[in-house]
Write a protein that holds these residues in place. Structure first.
Motif, mmCIF file in Angstrom:
data_model
loop_
_atom_site.group_PDB
_atom_site.id
_atom_site.type_symbol
_atom_site.label_atom_id
_atom_site.label_comp_id
_atom_site.label_asym_id
_atom_site.label_seq_id
_atom_site.Cartn_x
_atom_site.Cartn_y
_atom_site.Cartn_z
ATOM 1 N N ASP A 157 -4.564 -10.977 5.854
ATOM 2 C CA ASP A 157 -4.783 -9.540 6.044
ATOM 3 C C ASP A 157 -3.470 -8.764 6.127
ATOM 4 O OD1 ASP A 157 -7.487 -9.958 6.020
ATOM 5 O OD2 ASP A 157 -7.698 -10.018 8.210
ATOM 6 N N LYS A 160 -1.822 -6.686 3.017
ATOM 7 C CA LYS A 160 -2.303 -5.368 2.567
ATOM 8 C C LYS A 160 -1.176 -4.332 2.609
ATOM 9 C CE LYS A 160 -5.977 -1.975 3.467
ATOM 10 N NZ LYS A 160 -6.406 -1.904 2.062
ATOM 11 N N ASP A 161 -1.045 -3.583 1.515
ATOM 12 C CA ASP A 161 -0.068 -2.495 1.350
ATOM 13 C C ASP A 161 1.384 -2.961 1.227
ATOM 14 O OD1 ASP A 161 -2.095 -0.572 1.440
ATOM 15 O OD2 ASP A 161 -1.988 -0.434 3.638
ATOM 16 N N GLU A 178 -3.263 -7.469 -6.222
ATOM 17 C CA GLU A 178 -4.170 -6.326 -6.165
ATOM 18 C C GLU A 178 -5.442 -6.669 -5.384
ATOM 19 O OE1 GLU A 178 -4.565 -5.494 -10.320
ATOM 20 O OE2 GLU A 178 -2.723 -4.287 -10.392
ATOM 21 N N TYR A 179 -5.884 -7.924 -5.472
ATOM 22 C CA TYR A 179 -7.102 -8.380 -4.785
ATOM 23 C C TYR A 179 -6.960 -8.234 -3.268
ATOM 24 C CZ TYR A 179 -10.986 -11.544 -3.543
ATOM 25 O OH TYR A 179 -12.132 -12.093 -3.020
ATOM 26 N N GLY A 181 -5.022 -6.116 -1.778
ATOM 27 C CA GLY A 181 -4.650 -4.747 -1.403
ATOM 28 C C GLY A 181 -3.164 -4.515 -1.295
#
Length: 345
Positions: A157, A160-161, A178-179, A181
């Motif tokens: 997690d 992400k970003d 991309e999957y 995030g």
């Protein structure tokens, strides 16, 4: 009697010379990509291959390249009889062996050892020939780890970003980024370390050798590190045009390369052990399972994706190799979720 032995000795020498000439012919040019040139780990490892090829009757001149694209271009132009490239580079010539670097598909060195034994077997020889090219063997360069500039990036997690370097043509890695995030940052082998070291990317994936050879400790700063979970395996693969070498030598070459595993892994371990302990980011078993399952889900998602990015990503994987990789993982880790899952690769 001495005269007879002299004659026999001369005959044996002449026979040996003739055999060498018939197999090797003119001396071949062996072009080797190593980001560190002739002093690099790959080049030095393949010097052992070079010696054993000579013993098998094939004389070659090794030529180092620090630019993989240049090595491939010279090979295509006929300036190289044999070229050593990374698994990403080999995707231009063979989708089967190019799929070894599928993200998360070969998580452990034991998996890789079993796989390389399979690749040296005549049973898969047909898969190692494609569109007029032959793969003459595969050897390890080390697991690819995530180099991060923040130690809190220790679970899925947390990606992400974050800005993650993605090599040109590495469509599967882009799909994974991309999957989860994250934001892909276009990179090449020649500049990915600089992008990380200058802060233009938060994360980059590379073998442990990059810590020292490419000075990627600079991009970590005081708060970064290396996540101790392999997101893939980096290999060096040999490619030649079909017919350049005799079939007998092609089989021999694949055996020679598979037998480089212990020495190559000794050097890989040296690089990994040389990294200060505090630079490694140890992740929990739960986080490790999270990475493993996420990477499997990404590979499956590629196959079903209607998006062009997903189709491009799925297109770089060979179905037969993906099945072999799954069987290898379940051979070394039969209790894994995927081994009993309905959506198997």
């Amino acid at each position: 009697m001495k005269g007879l032995w002299s004659v026999l000795l001369v005959c044996l020498v002449l026979t040996s010379i003739d055999a060498h000439a018939s197999e090797g012919g003119d001396k071949k040019t062996f072009c080797v990509f190593d980001v560190a040139g002739a002093g690099g780990f790959v080049y030095r490892t393949l010097q052992d291959y070079h010696r054993k090829a000579l013993m098998a009757g094939v004389a070659m001149t090794m030529k180092p390249y620090t630019d993989e694209d240049r090595a491939v271009a010279d090979f295509r132009q006929g300036l190289c009889d044999l070229v050593a490239v990374t698994d990403m580079g080999v995707r231009r010539f063979n989708s089967f062996s190019g799929s070894i670097s599928a993200i998360g598909a070969v998580p452990y060195y034991e998996d890789l050892r079993v796989l390389l034994h399979i690749l040296s077997s005549p049973r898969v020889a047909d898969h190692l020939e494609e569109d007029g090219y032959q793969v003459l063997g595969v050897a390890p360069m080390g697991a690819a780890y995530l180099f991060v500039n923040d130690r809190s990036i220790d679970h899925v997690d947390a990606l992400k970003d974050k800005r993650i370097t993605v090599f040109e043509g590495h469509y599967d890695a882009r799909h994974m980024v991309e999957y989860v995030g994250a934001v892909p940052v276009d990179a090449r082998i020649s500049n990915f370390a600089r992008l990380f070291n200058t802060g233009e990317a938060d994360i980059s994936y590379a073998p442990a050798a990059a810590y020292e050879v490419l000075e990627m400790f600079r991009g970590m700063g005081e708060s970064g590190g290396i996540v101790r979970y392999p997101v893939g395996q980096v290999t060096v693969q040999l490619v030649a045009r079909s017919g350049t070498f005799s079939e007998a030598f092609v089989r021999k070459s694949r055996k020679i390369m598979s037998r480089l595993y212990p020495e190559a892994m000794r050097i890989v371990r040296q690089y990994e052990n040389a990294i200060p302990a505090e630079r490694w980011i140890e992740i929990s078993p739960k986080a490790m399972r999270g990475y493993q399952e996420m990477l499997r889900e990404v590979r499956i998602d590629m196959q079903a994706s209607p998006e062009s990015s997903g189709m491009l990503a799925a297109g770089v994987y060979d179905d037969d190799m993906m099945t072999i990789l799954r069987k290898v993982r379940c051979y070394t880790n039969p209790g894994a979720v995927e081994c009993s899952a309905d959506n198997r690769e």
